[in-house]
Design a protein around this motif. Structure first.
Motif, PDB file in Angstrom:
ATOM      1  N   ALA A 106       0.827  -1.203   0.000  1.00 19.82           N
ATOM      2  CA  ALA A 106       0.000   0.000   0.000  1.00 19.82           C
ATOM      3  C   ALA A 106       0.863   1.257   0.000  1.00 19.82           C
ATOM      4  O   ALA A 106       0.623   2.196  -0.770  1.00 19.82           O
ATOM      5  CB  ALA A 106      -0.920  -0.002   1.219  1.00 19.82           C
ATOM      6  N   ALA A 107       1.876   1.278   0.860  1.00 18.14           N
ATOM      7  CA  ALA A 107       2.738   2.455   0.944  1.00 18.14           C
ATOM      8  C   ALA A 107       3.488   2.684  -0.358  1.00 18.14           C
ATOM      9  O   ALA A 107       3.615   3.820  -0.828  1.00 18.14           O
ATOM     10  CB  ALA A 107       3.723   2.295   2.102  1.00 18.14           C
ATOM     11  N   THR A 108       3.968   1.611  -0.964  1.00 29.74           N
ATOM     12  CA  THR A 108       4.741   1.743  -2.201  1.00 29.74           C
ATOM     13  C   THR A 108       3.869   2.226  -3.348  1.00 29.74           C
ATOM     14  O   THR A 108       4.258   3.113  -4.114  1.00 29.74           O
ATOM     15  CB  THR A 108       5.399   0.400  -2.563  1.00 29.74           C
ATOM     16  OG1 THR A 108       6.278   0.002  -1.496  1.00 29.74           O
ATOM     17  CG2 THR A 108       6.191   0.509  -3.855  1.00 29.74           C
ATOM     18  N   ALA A 109       2.690   1.644  -3.493  1.00 26.20           N
ATOM     19  CA  ALA A 109       1.789   2.074  -4.568  1.00 26.20           C
ATOM     20  C   ALA A 109       1.411   3.536  -4.398  1.00 26.20           C
ATOM     21  O   ALA A 109       1.429   4.316  -5.361  1.00 26.20           O
ATOM     22  CB  ALA A 109       0.536   1.197  -4.582  1.00 26.20           C
ATOM     23  N   ALA A 110       1.076   3.926  -3.175  1.00 32.59           N
ATOM     24  CA  ALA A 110       0.675   5.309  -2.926  1.00 32.59           C
ATOM     25  C   ALA A 110       1.823   6.267  -3.204  1.00 32.59           C
ATOM     26  O   ALA A 110       1.658   7.284  -3.901  1.00 32.59           O
ATOM     27  CB  ALA A 110       0.197   5.458  -1.482  1.00 32.59           C
ATOM     28  N   TYR A 111       2.982   5.956  -2.651  1.00 34.19           N
ATOM     29  CA  TYR A 111       4.144   6.834  -2.838  1.00 34.19           C
ATOM     30  C   TYR A 111       4.513   6.972  -4.310  1.00 34.19           C
ATOM     31  O   TYR A 111       4.758   8.090  -4.797  1.00 34.19           O
ATOM     32  CB  TYR A 111       5.333   6.288  -2.047  1.00 34.19           C
ATOM     33  CG  TYR A 111       6.639   6.949  -2.425  1.00 34.19           C
ATOM     34  CD1 TYR A 111       6.903   8.265  -2.045  1.00 34.19           C
ATOM     35  CD2 TYR A 111       7.597   6.261  -3.167  1.00 34.19           C
ATOM     36  CE1 TYR A 111       8.090   8.878  -2.404  1.00 34.19           C
ATOM     37  CE2 TYR A 111       8.785   6.873  -3.533  1.00 34.19           C
ATOM     38  CZ  TYR A 111       9.025   8.187  -3.153  1.00 34.19           C
ATOM     39  OH  TYR A 111      10.199   8.799  -3.521  1.00 34.19           O
ATOM     40  N   SER A 112       4.533   5.877  -5.032  1.00 36.42           N
ATOM     41  CA  SER A 112       4.953   5.910  -6.432  1.00 36.42           C
ATOM     42  C   SER A 112       3.992   6.726  -7.289  1.00 36.42           C
ATOM     43  O   SER A 112       4.411   7.526  -8.133  1.00 36.42           O
ATOM     44  CB  SER A 112       5.082   4.493  -6.977  1.00 36.42           C
ATOM     45  OG  SER A 112       6.071   3.768  -6.272  1.00 36.42           O
ATOM     46  N   VAL A 113       2.687   6.546  -7.080  1.00 39.95           N
ATOM     47  CA  VAL A 113       1.711   7.293  -7.877  1.00 39.95           C
ATOM     48  C   VAL A 113       1.726   8.771  -7.496  1.00 39.95           C
ATOM     49  O   VAL A 113       1.715   9.646  -8.376  1.00 39.95           O
ATOM     50  CB  VAL A 113       0.302   6.701  -7.710  1.00 39.95           C
ATOM     51  CG1 VAL A 113      -0.742   7.593  -8.379  1.00 39.95           C
ATOM     52  CG2 VAL A 113       0.245   5.305  -8.316  1.00 39.95           C
ATOM     53  N   LEU A 114       1.753   9.070  -6.206  1.00 42.71           N
ATOM     54  CA  LEU A 114       1.777  10.474  -5.790  1.00 42.71           C
ATOM     55  C   LEU A 114       3.034  11.181  -6.297  1.00 42.71           C
ATOM     56  O   LEU A 114       2.964  12.328  -6.764  1.00 42.71           O
ATOM     57  CB  LEU A 114       1.702  10.572  -4.270  1.00 42.71           C
ATOM     58  CG  LEU A 114       0.341  10.286  -3.640  1.00 42.71           C
ATOM     59  CD1 LEU A 114       0.461  10.244  -2.121  1.00 42.71           C
ATOM     60  CD2 LEU A 114      -0.684  11.348  -4.050  1.00 42.71           C
ATOM     61  N   SER A 115       4.175  10.522  -6.224  1.00 45.03           N
ATOM     62  CA  SER A 115       5.412  11.129  -6.720  1.00 45.03           C
ATOM     63  C   SER A 115       5.316  11.406  -8.213  1.00 45.03           C
ATOM     64  O   SER A 115       5.778  12.447  -8.699  1.00 45.03           O
ATOM     65  CB  SER A 115       6.600  10.208  -6.428  1.00 45.03           C
ATOM     66  OG  SER A 115       6.785  10.052  -5.041  1.00 45.03           O
ATOM     67  N   SER A 116       4.706  10.483  -8.950  1.00 42.51           N
ATOM     68  CA  SER A 116       4.528  10.685 -10.385  1.00 42.51           C
ATOM     69  C   SER A 116       3.603  11.867 -10.663  1.00 42.51           C
ATOM     70  O   SER A 116       3.875  12.688 -11.548  1.00 42.51           O
ATOM     71  CB  SER A 116       3.963   9.417 -11.024  1.00 42.51           C
ATOM     72  OG  SER A 116       3.665   9.630 -12.392  1.00 42.51           O
ATOM     73  N   LEU A 134       7.800  16.667  -2.922  1.00 34.81           N
ATOM     74  CA  LEU A 134       8.486  15.411  -3.254  1.00 34.81           C
ATOM     75  C   LEU A 134       9.339  14.930  -2.086  1.00 34.81           C
ATOM     76  O   LEU A 134       9.374  13.730  -1.780  1.00 34.81           O
ATOM     77  CB  LEU A 134       9.343  15.594  -4.506  1.00 34.81           C
ATOM     78  CG  LEU A 134       8.583  15.672  -5.825  1.00 34.81           C
ATOM     79  CD1 LEU A 134       9.518  16.076  -6.961  1.00 34.81           C
ATOM     80  CD2 LEU A 134       7.902  14.345  -6.157  1.00 34.81           C
ATOM     81  N   GLN A 135      10.008  15.853  -1.409  1.00 36.17           N
ATOM     82  CA  GLN A 135      10.817  15.471  -0.252  1.00 36.17           C
ATOM     83  C   GLN A 135       9.944  14.970   0.888  1.00 36.17           C
ATOM     84  O   GLN A 135      10.280  13.981   1.561  1.00 36.17           O
ATOM     85  CB  GLN A 135      11.650  16.656   0.217  1.00 36.17           C
ATOM     86  CG  GLN A 135      12.570  16.339   1.400  1.00 36.17           C
ATOM     87  CD  GLN A 135      13.526  15.188   1.104  1.00 36.17           C
ATOM     88  OE1 GLN A 135      14.257  15.232   0.115  1.00 36.17           O
ATOM     89  NE2 GLN A 135      13.507  14.154   1.943  1.00 36.17           N
ATOM     90  N   SER A 136       8.805  15.607   1.104  1.00 37.03           N
ATOM     91  CA  SER A 136       7.890  15.163   2.156  1.00 37.03           C
ATOM     92  C   SER A 136       7.368  13.756   1.875  1.00 37.03           C
ATOM     93  O   SER A 136       7.257  12.930   2.792  1.00 37.03           O
ATOM     94  CB  SER A 136       6.722  16.143   2.276  1.00 37.03           C
ATOM     95  OG  SER A 136       7.166  17.403   2.713  1.00 37.03           O
ATOM     96  N   LEU A 137       7.050  13.494   0.615  1.00 38.58           N
ATOM     97  CA  LEU A 137       6.591  12.153   0.253  1.00 38.58           C
ATOM     98  C   LEU A 137       7.688  11.120   0.483  1.00 38.58           C
ATOM     99  O   LEU A 137       7.434  10.016   0.991  1.00 38.58           O
ATOM    100  CB  LEU A 137       6.148  12.125  -1.214  1.00 38.58           C
ATOM    101  CG  LEU A 137       4.834  12.828  -1.534  1.00 38.58           C
ATOM    102  CD1 LEU A 137       4.618  12.893  -3.047  1.00 38.58           C
ATOM    103  CD2 LEU A 137       3.659  12.113  -0.869  1.00 38.58           C
TER     104      LEU A 137
END
Length: 445
Positions: A106-116, A134-137
């Motif tokens: 869950a964390a990886t999917a969320a982080y990757s999509v939000l960063s994109s 981006l740094q906060s994410l």
């Protein structure tokens, strides 16, 4: 989880069968010992905090924010569901080791999509806090992973999360975000005219492209076209006109102090933020026993449905191109209706920089609340809503329908909408949810 996920208020036979199957699928599994906040709710909060910090044109406007929430939660759902499949996947067909960490996924999917999402805002749009977000994410993602012991399970979860994120990011390439504005100025009676800034420039929609975005669930961005505004010469239009004229002006004597307060309150309760916050609180309440898998399901259904409601609503706004009450009332001598009288000095309590019909707020409210009622199987749930306009104030309701009814009135008290636009928007949001429940997220047999 208890037998909450039943849509008692929905009467179409195919839809009812689908929802009952989902309810049974939830009942037959063992309930968790205690429900609590999890990585899905954690990243829902992080997403809300991140996306609301965008400049309006970069996607911080509520309807664009809703599209981005849909992207993230579609991926989170796929990542978690790929490890413990309970329902049909959204995009990701691959299944992963059942022992994989759902928290890492869950964390990886969320982080990757939000960063994109943050990284791909066009360079032509000023985005001064991009690097900070981006740094906060990155910091939040590191904290999520640090809380999970290193193991093959954690590694497998990260792999599942990346696969789900990649599927979503790939699917949304060229989806119409940040496209050209569809608005064509029309100065005939009944058409939207923008207000003016102090320097004389028009106040324009920061994200007019929303209505041209490829939907997540629907077949087209206009699939649930509303019936449209009432004819200017009709009695129905005159009734709507005179209601908002009396109640929606900045100095209305017909509107009570409480109604004024509530109109401003709901203006600061943007639907993506308000209803995701409500869902987080209900998930964390042990009364409802919602685990991480069903958390992912709830947020995906809410945010993908609401994203499509936003898309269809914005497509409708520029299709109907209907004038706002302040223009309609000031220029009533042009509408051909003997039951409407002009007031050239009339000013609304609140304003917005895009066409009137249908209501954006109500289209999103209708979708979110229909999913919440469907998921929990009842309209009667006590919940609180906060607003950015009154920090520290939380208003409580005992039914989802009570809040929805008040928002319909509140948009009239604010002078923002005719009642017809609110009612049709609520129906639009519900239609999207019914379509979602019939065609997506069916329980696996």
């Amino acid at each position: 989880m208890t037998t909450l996920y039943v849509a008692k208020a929905i009467h179409s036979s195919p839809l009812r069968r689908t929802l009952l199957l989902i309810a049974l699928a939830l009942v037959v599994r063992a309930a968790p010992a205690a429900a609590q906040a999890n990585e899905v709710t954690n990243w829902n909060r992080i997403a809300a905090d991140t996306l609301v910090a965008f400049p309006a044109a970069a996607g911080g406007a509520p309807v664009a924010l809703q599209i981005n929430m849909g992207m993230m939660h579609g991926a989170v759902y796929d990542a978690v569901n790929a490890i413990e499949p309970r329902h049909r996947p959204y995009l990701l067909l691959t299944r992963f080791d059942p022992s994989a960490s759902k928290e890492a996924a869950a964390a990886t999917a969320a982080y990757s999509v939000l960063s994109s999402i943050v990284s791909t805002v066009p360079a032509t749009i000023p985005f001064p806090n991009k690097a900070t977000l981006l740094q906060s994410l990155s910091t939040a993602y590191a904290a999520s992973l640090a809380a999970i012991p290193d193991s093959p399970s954690k590694t497998a979860g990260i792999t599942a999360g990346n696969a789900a994120a990649d599927a979503m990011i790939t699917a949304r390439q060229g989806d119409g975000r940040f496209g050209p504005s569809p608005w064509v100025p029309n100065y005939e009676p009944g058409h939207w005219q923008p207000l003016r800034n102090p320097d004389g420039t028009p106040m324009l929609d920061p994200t007019p492209w929303v209505g041209g975005v490829r939907p997540f669930l629907m077949q087209s961005s206009s699939q649930f076209r509303t019936d449209g505004p009432n004819a200017l010469t009709s009695t129905a239009y005159a009734e709507d006109f005179n209601e908002v004229k009396a109640l929606g002006s900045v100095n209305s004597t017909a509107r009570t102090t409480e109604q004024t307060h509530n109109a401003i309150f709901w203006q600061g309760a943007a639907p993506p933020l308000a209803w995701n916050g409500v869902a987080r609180n209900l998930i964390a309440d042990p009364t409802y026993d919602v685990d991480i898998v069903d958390s992912a399901l709830l947020f995906a259904m809410m945010n993908l449905s609401a994203a499509d409601a936003a898309i269809n609503c914005w497509n409708d706004k520029y299709y109907w191109d209907f004038w706002r009450p302040w223009t309609a009332i000031q220029q009533a001598d042009r509408d051909g209706n003997p039951e409407t009288d002009p007031d050239p000095s009339w000013t609304a309590l609140l304003t917005a920089p895009y066409p009137e019909h249908p209501s954006g707020h109500l289209s999103l409210d209708g979708a979110h609340l229909e999913v919440l009622q469907m998921f929990f199987g009842t309209d009667k749930i006590r919940f609180g809503v906060t607003s950015s306009r009154f920090p520290g104030e939380t208003r409580y309701f005992d039914r989802f329908s009570d809040a929805l009814k008040e928002i319909i009135d509140a948009r009239i008290w604010a002078g923002l909408h005719f009642r017809t636009a609110d009612v049709q928007a609520k129906i639009l949001g519900r239609k999207v949810v019914h379509y979602m429940a019939t065609h997506y997220f069916q329980p696996l047999q």
